[in-house]
Write an enzyme that holds these catalytic residues in place. Structure first.
Site, PDB file in Angstrom:
ATOM      1  N   ASP A 230       0.854  -1.192   0.000  1.00 38.79           N
ATOM      2  CA  ASP A 230       0.000   0.000   0.000  1.00 38.79           C
ATOM      3  C   ASP A 230       0.891   1.244   0.000  1.00 38.79           C
ATOM      4  OD1 ASP A 230      -3.193   0.541   1.154  1.00 38.79           O
ATOM      5  OD2 ASP A 230      -1.762   2.197   1.102  1.00 38.79           O
TER       6      ASP A 230
ATOM      7  N   HIS B 218      -9.970  -5.258  -3.220  1.00 32.41           N
ATOM      8  CA  HIS B 218      -8.632  -5.441  -2.655  1.00 32.41           C
ATOM      9  C   HIS B 218      -8.750  -5.876  -1.201  1.00 32.41           C
ATOM     10  CE1 HIS B 218      -9.845  -1.221  -2.329  1.00 32.41           C
ATOM     11  NE2 HIS B 218      -9.203  -1.180  -1.176  1.00 32.41           N
TER      12      HIS B 218
HETATM   13  P1  5GP Z   1      -9.808   1.409   0.395  1.00 36.66           P
HETATM   14  O1  5GP Z   1     -10.237   2.540   1.264  1.00 36.66           O
HETATM   15  O2  5GP Z   1     -10.375   1.549  -0.989  1.00 36.66           O
HETATM   16  O3  5GP Z   1     -10.108   0.062   1.004  1.00 36.66           O
HETATM   17  O4  5GP Z   1      -8.240   1.454   0.335  1.00 36.66           O
HETATM   18  C1  5GP Z   1      -7.531   1.843  -0.776  1.00 36.66           C
HETATM   19  C2  5GP Z   1      -6.078   1.706  -0.438  1.00 36.66           C
HETATM   20  O5  5GP Z   1      -5.330   1.864  -1.620  1.00 36.66           O
HETATM   21  C3  5GP Z   1      -5.585   2.768   0.552  1.00 36.66           C
HETATM   22  O6  5GP Z   1      -5.020   2.117   1.680  1.00 36.66           O
HETATM   23  C4  5GP Z   1      -4.556   3.553  -0.247  1.00 36.66           C
HETATM   24  O7  5GP Z   1      -3.451   3.947   0.535  1.00 36.66           O
HETATM   25  C5  5GP Z   1      -4.165   2.585  -1.350  1.00 36.66           C
HETATM   26  N1  5GP Z   1      -3.772   3.215  -2.588  1.00 36.66           N
HETATM   27  C6  5GP Z   1      -4.404   4.232  -3.215  1.00 36.66           C
HETATM   28  N2  5GP Z   1      -3.749   4.558  -4.352  1.00 36.66           N
HETATM   29  C7  5GP Z   1      -2.692   3.713  -4.446  1.00 36.66           C
HETATM   30  C8  5GP Z   1      -1.639   3.557  -5.408  1.00 36.66           C
HETATM   31  O8  5GP Z   1      -1.550   4.270  -6.409  1.00 36.66           O
HETATM   32  N3  5GP Z   1      -0.741   2.583  -5.177  1.00 36.66           N
HETATM   33  C9  5GP Z   1      -0.804   1.771  -4.064  1.00 36.66           C
HETATM   34  N4  5GP Z   1       0.160   0.850  -3.938  1.00 36.66           N
HETATM   35  N5  5GP Z   1      -1.771   1.892  -3.138  1.00 36.66           N
HETATM   36  C10 5GP Z   1      -2.708   2.853  -3.322  1.00 36.66           C
END
Ligand code: 5GP
Ligand code: ZN
Length: 139
Positions: free
Chosen positions: A30, A99
């Protein structure tokens, strides 16, 4: 899926710190980790929610999570992990590509159990619990 950041990582269009790959799944760090070693496991193809993912790919996804949890814990010397999915915007999902979060946890790290994700905790009667049990078991 255009404009999907995780499709872009899976397609090699933008860099990701990829730590593991299977036929259907990809694991990468992440970019804004909640803890060292915070890892995301995604299906390589785009599905918005868990229910959209075909069975074979779901099996691969969770098998991959199962394999990665001890590897992540060992890599950062964690004491435990929280494993979870924000499945839909109301649950906090910001990237609309399924994810699984693997968040390493450490003794006395100041964090919370997964129970802390809930909002107002309901006080359900036995009848309400009975109704939910019946509806769910019949579905
Ligand atoms: P959600 O809130 O959708 O469950 O979590 C999305 C996750 O994706 C977050 O923890 C955020 O830090 C991560 N994330 C967002 N954009 C990117 C990216 O461009 N690359 C990576 N590796 N992680 C990302
Ligand atoms: Zn996607």
């Amino acid at each position: 899926m255009p404009d999907c950041i995780f499709c872009a990582i899976a397609g090699g269009d933008i860099p990701g710190r990829i730590v593991h790959e299977t036929e259907h799944s990809l694991a990468f760090l992440d970019v804004n980790p909640l803890a060292p070693g915070h890892t995301l496991v995604v299906p390589k193809d785009h599905y918005a929610r868990l229910d959209d993912v075909p069975d074979e790919i779901t099996a691969d996804l969770f098998r991959t999570v199962d394999e990665l949890v001890p590897r992540v814990e060992e890599a950062v010397d964690a004491d435990a992990t929280n494993v979870g999915i924000n499945n839909g915007p109301a649950a906090g999902q910001e990237v609309e590509h399924v994810h699984v979060h693997i968040v390493p946890r450490f003794d006395d790290d100041g964090g919370n159990p997964i129970h802390a994700v809930a909002g107002d905790v309901p006080d359900l009667s036995d009848e309400e619990m009975d109704d939910i049990e019946a509806t769910l078991s019949e579905s």
